[in-house]
Scaffold this active site. Structure first.
Site, mmCIF file in Angstrom:
data_model
loop_
_atom_site.group_PDB
_atom_site.id
_atom_site.type_symbol
_atom_site.label_atom_id
_atom_site.label_comp_id
_atom_site.label_asym_id
_atom_site.label_seq_id
_atom_site.Cartn_x
_atom_site.Cartn_y
_atom_site.Cartn_z
ATOM 1 N N THR A 123 0.799 -1.230 0.000
ATOM 2 C CA THR A 123 0.000 0.000 0.000
ATOM 3 C C THR A 123 0.830 1.277 0.000
ATOM 4 O O THR A 123 1.922 1.306 0.576
ATOM 5 C CB THR A 123 -0.932 0.014 1.237
ATOM 6 O OG1 THR A 123 -1.425 1.343 1.449
ATOM 7 C CG2 THR A 123 -0.202 -0.391 2.503
ATOM 8 N N GLU A 125 0.224 3.618 1.836
ATOM 9 C CA GLU A 125 0.354 4.025 3.246
ATOM 10 C C GLU A 125 1.788 3.798 3.744
ATOM 11 O O GLU A 125 2.200 4.408 4.727
ATOM 12 C CB GLU A 125 -0.615 3.214 4.116
ATOM 13 C CG GLU A 125 -1.979 3.822 4.250
ATOM 14 C CD GLU A 125 -2.008 5.088 5.111
ATOM 15 O OE1 GLU A 125 -1.542 5.058 6.250
ATOM 16 O OE2 GLU A 125 -2.505 6.108 4.609
ATOM 17 N N TYR A 147 -1.095 0.331 10.894
ATOM 18 C CA TYR A 147 -1.428 -0.364 9.637
ATOM 19 C C TYR A 147 -0.254 -0.280 8.655
ATOM 20 O O TYR A 147 0.190 -1.281 8.100
ATOM 21 C CB TYR A 147 -2.689 0.264 9.032
ATOM 22 C CG TYR A 147 -2.983 -0.139 7.596
ATOM 23 C CD1 TYR A 147 -3.609 -1.350 7.310
ATOM 24 C CD2 TYR A 147 -2.636 0.693 6.531
ATOM 25 C CE1 TYR A 147 -3.889 -1.715 5.997
ATOM 26 C CE2 TYR A 147 -2.915 0.334 5.221
ATOM 27 C CZ TYR A 147 -3.537 -0.864 4.955
ATOM 28 O OH TYR A 147 -3.799 -1.226 3.654
ATOM 29 N N LYS A 151 1.986 -3.351 7.237
ATOM 30 C CA LYS A 151 2.030 -3.621 5.794
ATOM 31 C C LYS A 151 3.470 -3.597 5.272
ATOM 32 O O LYS A 151 3.812 -4.286 4.311
ATOM 33 C CB LYS A 151 1.186 -2.588 5.045
ATOM 34 C CG LYS A 151 -0.301 -2.900 5.067
ATOM 35 C CD LYS A 151 -0.619 -4.036 4.098
ATOM 36 C CE LYS A 151 -2.082 -4.307 3.987
ATOM 37 N NZ LYS A 151 -2.396 -5.338 2.989
HETATM 38 P P1 NAP Z 1 -11.449 -4.723 2.445
HETATM 39 O O1 NAP Z 1 -12.649 -4.416 1.623
HETATM 40 O O2 NAP Z 1 -11.368 -4.220 3.842
HETATM 41 O O3 NAP Z 1 -11.293 -6.327 2.467
HETATM 42 C C1 NAP Z 1 -10.470 -6.968 3.388
HETATM 43 C C2 NAP Z 1 -10.712 -8.454 3.327
HETATM 44 O O4 NAP Z 1 -9.841 -9.100 4.266
HETATM 45 C C3 NAP Z 1 -12.141 -8.883 3.702
HETATM 46 O O5 NAP Z 1 -12.528 -9.925 2.849
HETATM 47 C C4 NAP Z 1 -11.972 -9.398 5.118
HETATM 48 O O6 NAP Z 1 -12.918 -10.372 5.463
HETATM 49 C C5 NAP Z 1 -10.604 -10.047 5.001
HETATM 50 N N1 NAP Z 1 -9.959 -10.304 6.305
HETATM 51 C C6 NAP Z 1 -9.734 -9.423 7.300
HETATM 52 N N2 NAP Z 1 -9.131 -10.023 8.329
HETATM 53 C C7 NAP Z 1 -8.967 -11.328 7.981
HETATM 54 C C8 NAP Z 1 -8.416 -12.461 8.628
HETATM 55 N N3 NAP Z 1 -7.908 -12.395 9.868
HETATM 56 N N4 NAP Z 1 -8.411 -13.637 7.955
HETATM 57 C C9 NAP Z 1 -8.948 -13.728 6.713
HETATM 58 N N5 NAP Z 1 -9.501 -12.696 6.056
HETATM 59 C C10 NAP Z 1 -9.506 -11.506 6.686
HETATM 60 O O7 NAP Z 1 -10.118 -4.218 1.714
HETATM 61 P P2 NAP Z 1 -9.869 -3.839 0.165
HETATM 62 O O8 NAP Z 1 -10.090 -2.383 0.006
HETATM 63 O O9 NAP Z 1 -10.556 -4.816 -0.700
HETATM 64 O O10 NAP Z 1 -8.288 -4.052 0.073
HETATM 65 C C11 NAP Z 1 -7.732 -5.303 -0.273
HETATM 66 C C12 NAP Z 1 -6.287 -5.350 0.174
HETATM 67 O O11 NAP Z 1 -5.561 -4.292 -0.454
HETATM 68 C C13 NAP Z 1 -6.066 -5.150 1.666
HETATM 69 O O12 NAP Z 1 -4.972 -5.931 2.036
HETATM 70 C C14 NAP Z 1 -5.723 -3.674 1.809
HETATM 71 O O13 NAP Z 1 -4.947 -3.465 2.962
HETATM 72 C C15 NAP Z 1 -4.929 -3.472 0.540
HETATM 73 N N6 NAP Z 1 -4.937 -2.122 -0.038
HETATM 74 C C16 NAP Z 1 -6.129 -1.493 -0.266
HETATM 75 C C17 NAP Z 1 -6.135 -0.249 -0.866
HETATM 76 C C18 NAP Z 1 -7.415 0.483 -1.153
HETATM 77 O O14 NAP Z 1 -7.361 1.701 -1.383
HETATM 78 N N7 NAP Z 1 -8.553 -0.194 -1.198
HETATM 79 C C19 NAP Z 1 -4.908 0.360 -1.226
HETATM 80 C C20 NAP Z 1 -3.724 -0.337 -0.991
HETATM 81 C C21 NAP Z 1 -3.754 -1.583 -0.410
HETATM 82 P P3 NAP Z 1 -14.319 -10.022 6.194
HETATM 83 O O15 NAP Z 1 -15.297 -9.824 5.070
HETATM 84 O O16 NAP Z 1 -14.556 -11.233 6.987
HETATM 85 O O17 NAP Z 1 -14.104 -8.787 7.017
HETATM 86 O O1 G4F Z 2 -10.551 6.767 3.264
HETATM 87 P P1 G4F Z 2 -9.493 6.690 4.277
HETATM 88 O O2 G4F Z 2 -9.867 6.080 5.575
HETATM 89 O O3 G4F Z 2 -8.281 5.959 3.573
HETATM 90 P P2 G4F Z 2 -6.711 5.880 3.897
HETATM 91 O O4 G4F Z 2 -6.424 6.172 5.321
HETATM 92 O O5 G4F Z 2 -6.014 6.703 2.881
HETATM 93 O O6 G4F Z 2 -6.439 4.326 3.656
HETATM 94 C C1 G4F Z 2 -6.934 3.641 2.514
HETATM 95 O O7 G4F Z 2 -5.985 3.732 1.480
HETATM 96 C C2 G4F Z 2 -4.732 3.074 1.740
HETATM 97 C C3 G4F Z 2 -3.848 3.291 0.512
HETATM 98 O O8 G4F Z 2 -3.198 4.529 0.628
HETATM 99 C C4 G4F Z 2 -5.003 1.608 1.974
HETATM 100 F F1 G4F Z 2 -3.840 0.947 2.183
HETATM 101 C C5 G4F Z 2 -5.913 1.442 3.191
HETATM 102 O O9 G4F Z 2 -6.211 0.059 3.363
HETATM 103 C C6 G4F Z 2 -7.216 2.203 2.923
HETATM 104 O O10 G4F Z 2 -7.874 1.554 1.863
HETATM 105 O O11 G4F Z 2 -8.936 8.172 4.584
HETATM 106 C C7 G4F Z 2 -8.482 9.007 3.566
HETATM 107 C C8 G4F Z 2 -8.186 10.393 4.131
HETATM 108 C C9 G4F Z 2 -7.304 10.378 5.391
HETATM 109 O O12 G4F Z 2 -6.349 11.390 5.292
HETATM 110 C C10 G4F Z 2 -8.265 10.685 6.517
HETATM 111 O O13 G4F Z 2 -7.686 11.356 7.643
HETATM 112 O O14 G4F Z 2 -9.413 10.997 4.520
HETATM 113 C C11 G4F Z 2 -9.224 11.618 5.791
HETATM 114 N N1 G4F Z 2 -10.520 11.727 6.460
HETATM 115 C C12 G4F Z 2 -11.098 12.904 6.827
HETATM 116 N N2 G4F Z 2 -12.239 12.665 7.481
HETATM 117 C C13 G4F Z 2 -11.304 10.731 6.876
HETATM 118 C C14 G4F Z 2 -12.402 11.318 7.514
HETATM 119 N N3 G4F Z 2 -11.194 9.400 6.729
HETATM 120 C C15 G4F Z 2 -12.180 8.615 7.217
HETATM 121 N N4 G4F Z 2 -12.096 7.279 7.047
HETATM 122 N N5 G4F Z 2 -13.264 9.154 7.877
HETATM 123 C C16 G4F Z 2 -13.425 10.501 8.042
HETATM 124 O O15 G4F Z 2 -14.396 10.959 8.642
#
Ligand code: NAP
Ligand code: G4F
Length: 351
Positions: A123, A125, A147, A151
């Site tokens: 990520t 992050e 987190y 990661k």
């Molecule tokens: P998500 O919607 O939160 O999905 C996370 C998945 O992990 C869910 O299926 C959850 O299952 C499963 N999980 C959590 N804890 C587990 C455990 N202990 N054992 C087995 N499964 C478990 O996340 P996403 O947005 O699809 O992201 C997918 C991956 O990419 C994650 O690793 C995230 O950190 C990474 N990532 C995401 C972003 C982004 O912007 N979306 C960016 C960079 C990296 P449940 O349904 O049971 O909760």
């Molecule tokens: O949507 P966020 O919670 O995403 P964040 O922290 O960027 O993380 C996501 O992206 C990562 C990749 O860069 C992934 F690895 C991670 O798993 C996840 O998918 O927050 C985005 C921004 C932050 O700066 C946060 O402080 O939005 C700001 N924010 C402002 N108000 C808020 C809020 N975020 C959340 N969730 N809720 C608020 O009320």
């Protein structure tokens, strides 16, 4: 027929990746956590098309079992405690799943199916307090949350198993990607859900934290395609996947409201700042310090040049299209929720 195992199949990315691999003719396996109530999350519509195995990233025995059953050609490790905010509340669980969990699955693969190709969901992050703008594969890491730190371990152990055991392992350093299936706790979905509710008159206003944070946002559908491409190369490598554009959270808010015909005007500063509906003067956005993070990632902007060149990967869904799709989807969801409630009330009244 190729076989793939997806951890985190019930999540946002897992569901889109499962759809992509099914389209490509793969036999798709997924691991799912056992819960008190069966919950297919985002794959309710796919549950009969994929093969589900109960396992948990913190239980290596269950992962060995999953690799044994599926005998995968490709493993996509998407499972994680993925909400940054929650990683301060549950730092140990986050480390168990997001750091040690990666080691568990790599060990399971090494021992049961060492020729399986492995994708790790790294990520942006990990860049945290960014040391360079834009961020690329060579930018030094500086994570800012439990987190991000967890990661980073997952990222390096993936690289280490490639170098130590000659395993085919890749990390995708993915920048923020969202969709209609995004969890409601993430800022984009929190905004589009609130915009729909405010527009339809069932919510008064939206409360947020740091709306000046900048993110590089794309659509999950484009990003899962990059995951697959990474595992089709001759040589395993790590790639930044990003849109190459950055936007403030407040821009996302403005655009989301514009899609429902509301112009937001800002006044005040810090926690006193509010967003008003230009036409009515009503406050529709407030700042609440409870949503501030102990340490913030202020700016993310990725450079996807390497992925474009080596993987021939291109982003198809623009930022404004992403916002539009999310708002439209939430309008539909909230409308059917309201209709369902009215139907229920009517039915109750006629009894
Ligand atoms: P998500 O919607 O939160 O999905 C996370 C998945 O992990 C869910 O299926 C959850 O299952 C499963 N999980 C959590 N804890 C587990 C455990 N202990 N054992 C087995 N499964 C478990 O996340 P996403 O947005 O699809 O992201 C997918 C991956 O990419 C994650 O690793 C995230 O950190 C990474 N990532 C995401 C972003 C982004 O912007 N979306 C960016 C960079 C990296 P449940 O349904 O049971 O909760
Ligand atoms: O949507 P966020 O919670 O995403 P964040 O922290 O960027 O993380 C996501 O992206 C990562 C990749 O860069 C992934 F690895 C991670 O798993 C996840 O998918 O927050 C985005 C921004 C932050 O700066 C946060 O402080 O939005 C700001 N924010 C402002 N108000 C808020 C809020 N975020 C959340 N969730 N809720 C608020 O009320």
């Amino acid at each position: 027929m190729k076989k793939a195992l997806i951890t985190g199949i019930t999540g946002q990315d897992g569901s889109y990746l499962a759809e992509l691999l099914l389209e490509k003719g793969y036999e798709v396996y997924g691991i799912m956590r056992r819960k008190s109530k069966v919950d297919y999350g985002n794959i309710e519509h796919l549950k009969d098309k994929v093969k589900l195995i109960y396992a948990d990233m913190t239980d290596i025995v269950s992962l060995i079992n999953a690799i044994n059953i599926s005998q995968p050609d490709e493993v996509y490790n998407l499972a994680a405690q993925s909400f940054v905010g929650a990683s301060w509340e549950q730092p140990v669980a986050t480390a168990d799943i997001d750091a040690n969990g990666v080691l568990n699955i790599l060990e399971a693969i090494k021992n049961v199916k060492p020729d399986a190709r492995f994708y790790q969901a790294s990520t942006s992050e990990m860049f945290g307090l960014v040391q360079e703008v834009p961020q690329k594969e060579t930018t030094p890491f500086y994570p800012r949350s439990p987190y991000g730190v967890a990661k980073l371990y997952g990222h390096w152990i993936t690289k280490n198993y490639r170098e130590s055991y000659n395993m085919y392992t890749c990390s995708g350093i993915l920048f923020n990607h969202e969709s209609e299936r995004r969890g409601l706790e993430f800022v984009t979905r929190k905004i589009t859900d609130a915009v729909a509710r405010i527009k339809l008159g069932v919510q008064d206003h939206l409360e947020l934290g740091n709306i000046d944070a900048k993110r590089d946002w794309g659509h999950s559908k484009d990003y899962v395609r990059a995951m697959w491409l990474m595992l089709q190369q001759d040589i395993p490598d790590d790639y930044v996947i990003a849109s190459g554009e950055t936007h403030k959270v407040r821009e996302f808010i403005e655009l989301a409201f514009q899609h429902v015909g509301i112009d937001v005007v800002w006044s005040g500063e810090g926690v006193g700042e509010v967003g008003k509906d230009k036409a009515t003067g009503k406050v529709i956005v407030k700042i609440n310090s409870k949503f501030y993070r102990p340490a913030e990632v202020e700016l993310l902007l990725g450079d996807p040049t390497k992925a474009k060149k080596n993987l021939n990967w291109e982003l198809e869904i623009t930022f404004s299209e992403l916002v539009k799709r999310m708002v439209e989807s939430d309008l539909e969801k909230v409308r059917s929720e309201i209709n369902g409630r009215e139907y229920f009330n009517e039915a109750a009244a006629t009894k």
